[in-house]
Design an enzyme around this catalytic site. Structure first.
Site, PDB file in Angstrom:
ATOM      1  CD  GLU A 176      50.972  55.926  29.379  1.00 58.20           C
ATOM      2  OE1 GLU A 176      50.983  54.884  28.358  1.00 58.20           O
ATOM      3  OE2 GLU A 176      50.135  57.034  29.121  1.00 58.20           O
ATOM      4  CD  GLU A 178      34.167  39.043  50.436  1.00 61.90           C
ATOM      5  OE1 GLU A 178      34.350  39.537  51.815  1.00 61.90           O
ATOM      6  OE2 GLU A 178      33.119  38.263  50.204  1.00 61.90           O
TER       7      GLU A 178
HETATM    8 ZN    ZN Z   1      30.075  39.435  52.452  1.00 65.44          ZN
END
Ligand code: ZN
Ligand code: NAG
Ligand code: NAG
Ligand code: NAG
Ligand code: NAG
Length: 598
Positions: A225, A405
């Site tokens: 994993e 973002e």
């Molecule tokens: Zn921004």
């Protein structure tokens, strides 16, 4: 000759044989101690099952009056079989020895349930001795409701191509076997075991195919994993504690996992959806141990730039961008709708455009940004170091900043068809900031309780964060309304108006429909946070190029008609109108009106 305590065996039988029904899926949620869902591909999902294990330890060893057989095992094979038969009250032929070993004064033996000379894959037991006394016993033996005939009617060789196709992998030549497999419904299936591998995507499975029906029933995944020490997306800042997450990837959204792009696999912070680096694209973080282990500890008393901290930052950025990729995918930001992936399979859209996230970018401080070119060119996100504190802080370690973002990439690609050029006006650009704050808020929710939301408080070391007001349902705490835009010019300030309106839409939906804790990977529920994110993503696709708050609101109302037959029309209008975006809102003049009938 083995003597067993009848009482003890019947108690054990009750425990062992009752386990099957207790192990069933409760309230639709598979039991994590016995079940695991494996998404092999978009088409193939397998529910693997392991009967519940009982485990007993006996301190200094089983007293000889409980079981004579706890004494010195000379021949592990026959002693182990005799012990298990005695302990579980089984007939001859029901226990098969598999293996064992001696380590100084300890001995270990591993046996399997057996029927007609055929062993079981997932009904096993293990015994340990110390100084020749039994010190522990674990067992997942079961009493199957039915047992399939031990004579196969379909040959293993005739099933290989079917398995290869289903797993997108090739038979590796390892000899097939025929064994029993206990299924979650309590029956024992006769299965062929067939191993397939795909070197390109580092997959290696042992597949269990019913030797009578030819149906693929279960699988063992041999591949280690992936492990990441990160700040889980529901947390905000390192002060809440980094955690080790195992296999956080959603293989519906990222079928080849996070480290394979097309035919290339990486053991660094690079894959199909994102490459997290510093300075140059080759400046990635390598796994800290084989098997995709990324275990770097962040020490916030040291500069962000020290090696371990930089590695932790790249790993966190990699994890977050992938996680947002995966959750947005579930809600409709897919290859066809212009998402960010190196390889988009045969699912449409343009490939060759993962997100490039530059951590501790040297181009600035105290900020972050995301550049979104059209579909087919990589999105570029730059994360900066923040200088407000004496030990500087890294934006890549404040989750809401990274999610904010990445959301720029989502909104810029989904508005206007993947051109990256449809949030260009001041108002649309401001709304872009608003959606980004709103999605960061969405990812950090943990319950139906609506609280005020602040972001950027870690990097600035300021409880008020980086916005003028917390997002709130209280007009005292956050007085912003549609008309506030009239006096605002800066995109983040305008974004605050929109994000606060969306906060109120979210609160209304969650207030009405509740909260799903699995919303990130399950978009099928009816809970308010799921409804909200569907409308959020759907509306982005519907709205015009360079939307206004008025047209974006209309897109939400239309999205609700499309997806929920308008079930939330009045709820949405009331939420929008509560902050001035009612039916008559225009030119930054508030309206509290809602349609007639609401
Ligand atoms: Zn921004
Ligand atoms: C899961 O199965 C185990 C073993 O049967 C049982 O003890 C446990 O209560 C189950 N958990 C749930 C949530 O059903
Ligand atoms: C255990 O003993 C049985 C009976 O002597 C034998 O048939 C079997 O091969 C042995 N198993 C192992 C793994 O040594
Ligand atoms: C991670 O590293 C720490 C030591 O820094 C170690 O104690 C821990 O066991 C490791 N965890 C994993 C899952 O590798
Ligand atoms: C998707 O991306 C791949 C890799 O860049 C490309 O070969 C393919 O043509 C693209 N389009 C579709 C529809 O798959």
């Amino acid at each position: 000759m083995v003597l067993s305590s009848k009482l003890l065996s019947s108690v054990l039988l009750a425990v062992t044989y009752a386990s099957l029904s207790a192990a069933f899926v409760a309230n639709g949620v598979p039991n994590h101690s016995t079940h695991r869902t494996r998404h092999i591909s978009r088409e193939l999902k397998l529910e693997t099952f392991h009967p519940a294990t009982t485990y007993e330890t006996f301190g200094h060893g089983l007293a000889s009056d409980v079981s004579l057989d706890s004494r010195a095992p000379k021949d592990l094979n026959s002693t182990a079989i005799a012990f298990v038969k005695s302990r579980l009250g089984l007939e001859d032929g029901k226990v098969a020895y598999r293996s064992g070993f001696t380590d100084n004064n300890q001995k270990f033996a591993y046996v399997r349930q057996n029927h007609n000379g055929i062993p079981f894959i997932n009904a096993v037991a293990n015994i340990a001795w110390k100084d020749d006394k039994v010190v522990s016993f674990g067992s997942s033996f079961v009493k199957p409701t039915t047992i399939a005939s031990s004579k196969a009617t379909v040959s293993a060789s005739s099933l290989i191509s079917k398995v290869e196709e289903a797993f997108d992998a090739t038979y590796n030549g390892w000899p097939t076997t025929t064994q029993y497999l206990v299924k979650a419904d309590g029956s024992a299936a006769l299965v062929h075991t067939i191993q397939v591998q795909n070197e390109a995507v580092n997959s290696w499975f042992e597949v269990y195919v019913d030797a009578h029906s030819g149906e693929i029933v279960s699988v063992t995944d041999f591949v280690a994993e992936a492990t990441y020490k990160v700040l889980p997306i529901t947390k905000r800042a390192p002060t809440e504690g980094l955690q080790v997450l195992v296999d956080p990837q959603d293989t519906v959204a990222s079928p080849a996992g996070w480290h394979t792009a097309g035919t290339t696999s990486y053991t660094t912070t690079q894959g199909n959806n994102v490459i997290a680096y510093k300075t140059s694209l080759t400046g990635t973080t390598a796994q800290s141990a084989t098997g995709l282990v990324f275990n770097y500890t962040y020490d916030d008393t040291l500069a962000p730039t020290v090696t371990a901290n930089l590695n932790a930052a790249r790993v966190n950025a990699f994890y977050l961008i992938n996680t947002v990729h995966d959750l947005a995918y579930r809600y409709g930001f897919t290859e066809a709708s212009y998402n960010f992936q190196v390889d988009n399979g045969s699912n449409g859209g343009k490939g060759a455009d993962p997100v490039r996230i530059s951590v501790q970018d040297s181009g600035g401080t105290n900020n972050a940004n995301f550049a979104t070119p059209a579909d087919g060119q990589p999105g570029t996100c730059r994360m900066y170091v923040w200088t407000y504190t004496s030990v500087r802080r890294d934006g890549a370690l404040e989750n809401d900043i990274v999610v904010h973002e990445m959301t720029h990439g989502i909104t810029n690609r989904l508005t206007g068809g993947g051109t990256g050029s449809c949030l260009q006006t001041t108002e649309a650009g401001g709304m872009g900031e608003g959606w980004s704050d709103a999605l960061a808020e969405w990812t950090e929710q943990k319950s139906a309780t609506i609280t005020d939301y602040v972001l950027g408080d870690y990097v600035t070391d300021d409880a008020a964060g980086i916005r003028n007001y917390p997002y709130s349902t209280s007009t005292t705490t956050n007085p912003l309304k549609y008309s506030s835009v009239k006096t605002l010019t800066e995109v983040h300030n305008i974004g605050e108006v929109w994000a606060n309106i969306l906060h109120n839409v979210y609160a209304a939906l969650v207030g009405k429909y509740g909260f799903s804790a699995t919303a990130k990977t399950n978009p099928d529920g009816t809970e308010g946070n799921i409804v909200y994110l569907h409308l959020f993503i759907d509306a982005l696709k519907l709205q015009p190029c360079n939307p206004t708050m008025v047209t974006a609101r209309d897109a939400w109302i239309q999205a609700d008609v499309n997806r929920y037959a308008g079930a939330n029309k009045c709820l949405l209008w009331k939420a929008f109108a509560s902050r001035g975006l009612g039916t008559a809102a225009a030119s930054y003049v508030d309206s509290a009106l809602v349609p007639s009938g609401c």
